[in-house]
Design an enzyme around this catalytic site. Structure first.
Site, PDB file in Angstrom:
ATOM      1  CG  HIS A  27      11.998 -36.336 124.950  1.00  0.00           C
ATOM      2  ND1 HIS A  27      12.687 -36.598 125.865  1.00  0.00           N
ATOM      3  CD2 HIS A  27      12.554 -37.279 123.882  1.00  0.00           C
ATOM      4  CE1 HIS A  27      13.752 -37.897 125.778  1.00  0.00           C
ATOM      5  NE2 HIS A  27      13.019 -38.360 123.673  1.00  0.00           N
ATOM      6  CG  HIS A  67       8.771 -38.579 125.362  1.00  0.00           C
ATOM      7  ND1 HIS A  67       7.319 -39.468 125.522  1.00  0.00           N
ATOM      8  CD2 HIS A  67       8.330 -37.544 124.037  1.00  0.00           C
ATOM      9  CE1 HIS A  67       6.895 -39.192 124.771  1.00  0.00           C
ATOM     10  NE2 HIS A  67       6.865 -38.187 124.212  1.00  0.00           N
ATOM     11  CG  HIS A 258      10.695 -37.621 119.460  1.00  0.00           C
ATOM     12  ND1 HIS A 258       9.281 -38.080 120.515  1.00  0.00           N
ATOM     13  CD2 HIS A 258      11.325 -37.751 119.737  1.00  0.00           C
ATOM     14  CE1 HIS A 258       9.565 -38.222 121.351  1.00  0.00           C
ATOM     15  NE2 HIS A 258      10.199 -38.774 121.177  1.00  0.00           N
ATOM     16  CD  GLU A 403      -0.874 -62.840 130.500  1.00  0.00           C
ATOM     17  OE1 GLU A 403      -0.280 -62.268 129.060  1.00  0.00           O
ATOM     18  OE2 GLU A 403      -1.196 -64.123 130.733  1.00  0.00           O
ATOM     19  CG  HIS A 465       3.010 -73.721 129.436  1.00  0.00           C
ATOM     20  ND1 HIS A 465       3.199 -73.547 127.924  1.00  0.00           N
ATOM     21  CD2 HIS A 465       1.525 -73.072 129.600  1.00  0.00           C
ATOM     22  CE1 HIS A 465       1.552 -72.603 127.120  1.00  0.00           C
ATOM     23  NE2 HIS A 465       1.136 -72.790 128.867  1.00  0.00           N
TER      24      HIS A 465
HETATM   25  C1  LIG Z   1       8.319 -48.871 125.665  1.00  0.00           C
HETATM   26  C2  LIG Z   1       9.111 -47.393 124.812  1.00  0.00           C
HETATM   27  N1  LIG Z   1       9.578 -47.463 123.417  1.00  0.00           N
HETATM   28  C3  LIG Z   1       9.724 -46.880 123.206  1.00  0.00           C
HETATM   29  C4  LIG Z   1      10.740 -45.889 123.269  1.00  0.00           C
HETATM   30  C5  LIG Z   1      11.172 -44.596 122.418  1.00  0.00           C
HETATM   31  N2  LIG Z   1      10.729 -43.954 122.253  1.00  0.00           N
HETATM   32  C6  LIG Z   1      10.595 -42.602 123.476  1.00  0.00           C
HETATM   33  S1  LIG Z   1       9.606 -41.210 122.889  1.00  0.00           S
HETATM   34  C7  LIG Z   1       9.129 -42.357 121.517  1.00  0.00           C
HETATM   35  C8  LIG Z   1       8.196 -41.952 120.144  1.00  0.00           C
HETATM   36  C9  LIG Z   1       6.609 -41.693 120.783  1.00  0.00           C
HETATM   37  O1  LIG Z   1       6.195 -40.749 119.660  1.00  0.00           O
HETATM   38  P1  LIG Z   1       4.525 -40.153 120.335  1.00  0.00           P
HETATM   39  O2  LIG Z   1       3.833 -40.550 121.822  1.00  0.00           O
HETATM   40  O3  LIG Z   1       3.897 -39.936 119.568  1.00  0.00           O
HETATM   41  O4  LIG Z   1       5.631 -38.744 120.882  1.00  0.00           O
HETATM   42  P2  LIG Z   1       5.672 -37.301 120.334  1.00  0.00           P
HETATM   43  O5  LIG Z   1       6.908 -37.540 119.617  1.00  0.00           O
HETATM   44  O6  LIG Z   1       4.259 -37.510 120.168  1.00  0.00           O
HETATM   45  O7  LIG Z   1       6.548 -37.082 121.599  1.00  0.00           O
HETATM   46  C10 LIG Z   1       9.382 -43.867 121.428  1.00  0.00           C
HETATM   47  C11 LIG Z   1       9.707 -44.581 120.585  1.00  0.00           C
HETATM   48  C12 LIG Z   1      10.044 -45.730 125.044  1.00  0.00           C
HETATM   49  N3  LIG Z   1      10.558 -45.018 125.088  1.00  0.00           N
HETATM   50  N4  LIG Z   1       9.317 -46.698 125.641  1.00  0.00           N
END
Ligand SMILES: Cc1ncc(C[n+]2csc(CCOP(=O)(O)OP(=O)(O)O)c2C)c(N)n1
Ligand SMILES: [Mg+2]
Length: 655
Positions: A27, A67, A258, A403, A465
């Site tokens: 990324h 990422h 991204h 939680e 529950h």
């Molecule tokens: C809980 C979760 N859901 C989905 C993903 C897959 N995912 C990784 S980055 C991303 C998009 C994130 O967007 P943003 O935080 O704005 O990052 P940017 O594209 O700006 O780097 C997704 C959906 C993940 N890593 N974790």
């Protein structure tokens, strides 16, 4: 030439785009977009020393947008941490490299917490900020005086857990928590306005946060915003307006940057646009020197701190807690001896409360809490007064109905060090905690989950529950130890094991209903091997009954009935399958009996997986549907978990 901040930030951009290109995965957009903000943070704000990554009073830096891992790898390398080396970065995302796809706390010392599941790094940082304030209240400014910085993306702010984390941080007034929001308006699917129209600053302000904005590509503006955030007594959100993939001529500002390599052509264009003429992975000497000089600044601050530590009246205790070492106090043995004198008929949740009373009295590092079920989870003890905005020295957190946020905060406290967190909710709501429990396990974090109301035994609240699949599903999680004690003595033994475990999380599954005492001998911790023979067959052994928790007493009653019919039956209590699995073949085979023996499992949850111990020819008693709403005795009868229902089936099977 003089090295500008722009040059320094571009070094991050180059490493990120080149490493992603070399790995052909990763990324680049986020590190390229946040490079300027990160440069200011690591220049003038973050307290760190690459020569002593684990120095206790360092600021904690959390890359919640995991990422964008190349951002932290670049920063750690450039500022002079021993790892990652340049070769590690060249090997980004390969097995040989600590530069994993997402940052892992167990692979690089400069990575405080594993991130990747969006939203969790942020929520974990809340726990770190709590830990800092608590330890500050206990040990004072001389030993504990640091901040928690988070880089979070749109995704981290959009996740549900963000609501919990923001609410908790605002309520507790965690002013040393500063979140740098990569406000680039882009996620994977495209522009954020595809899916959200929320006024994020308004939400944060309404939750008691301070919010400041800046142009994330204007160094002076960033500096101003960070200064304002530091000065404000509330937790701060710094909305950094950035361009994802900054510098990429045709792709910047789009989702195309991204999560995919930019490609050779775009990278060549980026080099031109940024004025970065150096080959991949070449950082010019003067730029690297400037970065290393920044990294070296923290050494003096750390040395000052070490000076204050040595000779400090509380130095020994502070170091003990930060190392996670337990005092050798014998408190648990005294408590067990007391139980043995007159074994009580307690619910194991009650037994847990009593054990915790003994433990929290001698372990000041334990911080408890519950997600609004304090009186049901029995998590509060006389030693744990509330931890509040006005008194961080407290040791009990009212997490509210949060939680997932609770579990993530527990990870943060455990990873910060100096604290052993425990927290409760109903076992069925481990589903709500699960993402964070999984990260406890991945990160080897000593977090202890106190999960009560562990079966249909909770009665009338009904199927929503009543946990069915939960115990087994937690056993499926690598590195999670699941304890299901059968009486007050086993409960105390399981607590002792959970606390002793320094390299991973534990879950205690505890009953609402009272259970008869089964043991009176406390000379050794019998739970330590995960399973043990509670009762040996009196007649010729034909059956081994393996049970856990509330069903161990049922198994004892079944065994009595079998013996009365001339059938010898052992009863094995198995409070922790994971510990049992770690025993020798000899121990396990001896305990479970040879092939001629009928093995029977009894657990008031799914039977799925119990073949592991009974074999296919064994019998498994449990519940493979959702529960029902009724009084407890009616439920156990309805689901066939009674002596009268089980015994004939065993007799029939052995013929
Ligand atoms: C809980 C979760 N859901 C989905 C993903 C897959 N995912 C990784 S980055 C991303 C998009 C994130 O967007 P943003 O935080 O704005 O990052 P940017 O594209 O700006 O780097 C997704 C959906 C993940 N890593 N974790
Ligand atoms: Mg984004």
């Amino acid at each position: 030439m003089t090295v500008t901040e722009q040059n320094m930030a571009n070094a991050i951009r180059a490493l990120a785009m080149d490493a992603v290109q070399a790995a052909n995965s990763g990324h680049p957009g986020m590190p390229m977009g946040m490079a300027d903000v990160a440069t200011v943070l690591f220049s003038d704000f973050l307290k760190y020393d690459p020569q002593a990554p684990k120095w206790a009073d360092r600021d904690r830096f959390v890359l919640s947008a995991g990422h964008g891992s190349m951002l932290i790898y670049s920063l750690l390398h450039l500022t002079g941490y021993a790892r990652p080396t340049l070769q590690d970065i060249k090997d980004f995302r390969q097995l040989s490299s600590p530069c994993a796809g997402h940052p892992e706390n167990f692979k690089l010392e400069g990575v405080e917490t594993t991130t990747g599941p969006l939203g969790q790094g942020f929520a974990t940082a809340v726990g770190m900020a709590v830990a800092e304030r608590h330890l500050n209240a206990v040990f004072g400014d001389d030993l504990v005086d640091h901040k928690t910085w988070v880089v979070a993306g749109d995704g981290c702010l959009m996740e549900g857990i963000n609501h919990e984390a923001v609410g908790l941080a605002g309520h507790l007034g965690l002013g040393r928590l500063n979140v740098l929001w990569d406000n680039n308006g882009i996620t994977i699917d495209g522009k954020t306005d595809l899916s959200t129209s929320e006024d994020i600053p308004a939400r944060y302000r309404a939750s008691g946060w301070h919010v400041v904005s800046c142009d994330g590509h204007d160094f002076d503006d960033i500096r101003k915003a960070l200064s304002e955030a530091e000065a404000d007594p509330r937790p701060s959100l710094i909305a950094c307006k950035t361009i994802i993939g900054f510098g990429a001529p045709t792709k910047q500002g789009t989702a195309a940057t991204h999560g995919a390599p930019l490609g050779d052509e775009e990278i060549a264009g980026t080099r031109v646009a940024l004025g970065w003429e150096h080959k991949p992975f070449i950082i010019p000497e003067d730029i690297l020197t400037s970065w290393r000089q920044l990294g070296a600044k923290g050494a003096a601050v750390r040395a000052d701190w070490e000076g204050r530590l040595s000779g400090h009246a509380q130095a020994g205790e502070f170091q003990r807690r930060m190392a996670g070492d337990l005092p050798d106090d014998g408190a648990m043995q005294d408590y067990l001896a007391g139980l043995a004198k007159d074994p009580p008929k307690w619910a194991t949740r009650k037994a847990s409360e009593m054990a915790l009373g003994a433990i929290t009295a001698v372990l000041p590092e334990m911080i408890g809490g519950s997600a609004d079920l304090t009186g049901s989870n029995n998590t509060k003890t006389p030693s744990t007064k509330p931890l509040t905005k006005d008194d961080y020295s407290g040791r009990y957190i009212y997490y509210g109905i949060r939680e997932f946020g609770m579990a993530a905060a527990m990870n943060g406290m455990a990873l910060h060090g100096g604290i052993i967190p425990y927290g409760g909710t109903f076992l069925v709501f481990t589903d709500y905690c699960r993402g964070a429990m999984r990260l406890s396990a991945i990160q080897n974090a000593r977090a202890i989950y106190v999960m009560t109301h562990d079966s249909i035994g909770l009665g009338e609240d009904g199927p929503t529950h009543q946990p069915i699949e939960h115990i087994q599903s937690l056993r499926l999680m690598p590195n999670m130890h699941v304890y299901r004690p059968a009486d007050a003595i086993e409960t105390a033994e399981c607590w002792a094991l959970a606390i002793k475990r320094s390299d991973g999380p534990s879950t205690l599954a505890l009953t609402r209903q009272g259970l008869p005492p089964l043991r009176s001998d406390v000379s050794t911790n019998l739970c330590e091997k995960g399973a043990y023979r509670l009762k040996a067959a009196e007649s010729e052994k034909r059956v081994v009954l393996v049970a856990t928790g509330s069903e161990v007493s049922l198994a004892m009653d079944v065994a009595a009935k079998l013996e009365a019919a001339g059938v010898g039956a052992d009863v094995v209590s198995m409070p922790c399958a994971e510990l049992f699995d770690g025993q020798s073949d000899d121990y396990r085979n001896e305990l479970l009996g040879g092939d001629a023996i009928l093995r029977v499992s009894i657990e008031a949850g799914t039977t799925f997986g119990w073949e592991r111990y009974t074999g296919l020819n064994g019998l498994r008693f449990g519940i493979d549907s959702f529960g029902a709403s009724a009084p407890i005795d009616d439920l156990f009868a309805h689901f066939g978990l009674t002596v009268d229902a089980i015994t004939p089936q065993i007799l029939k099977k052995i013929g």
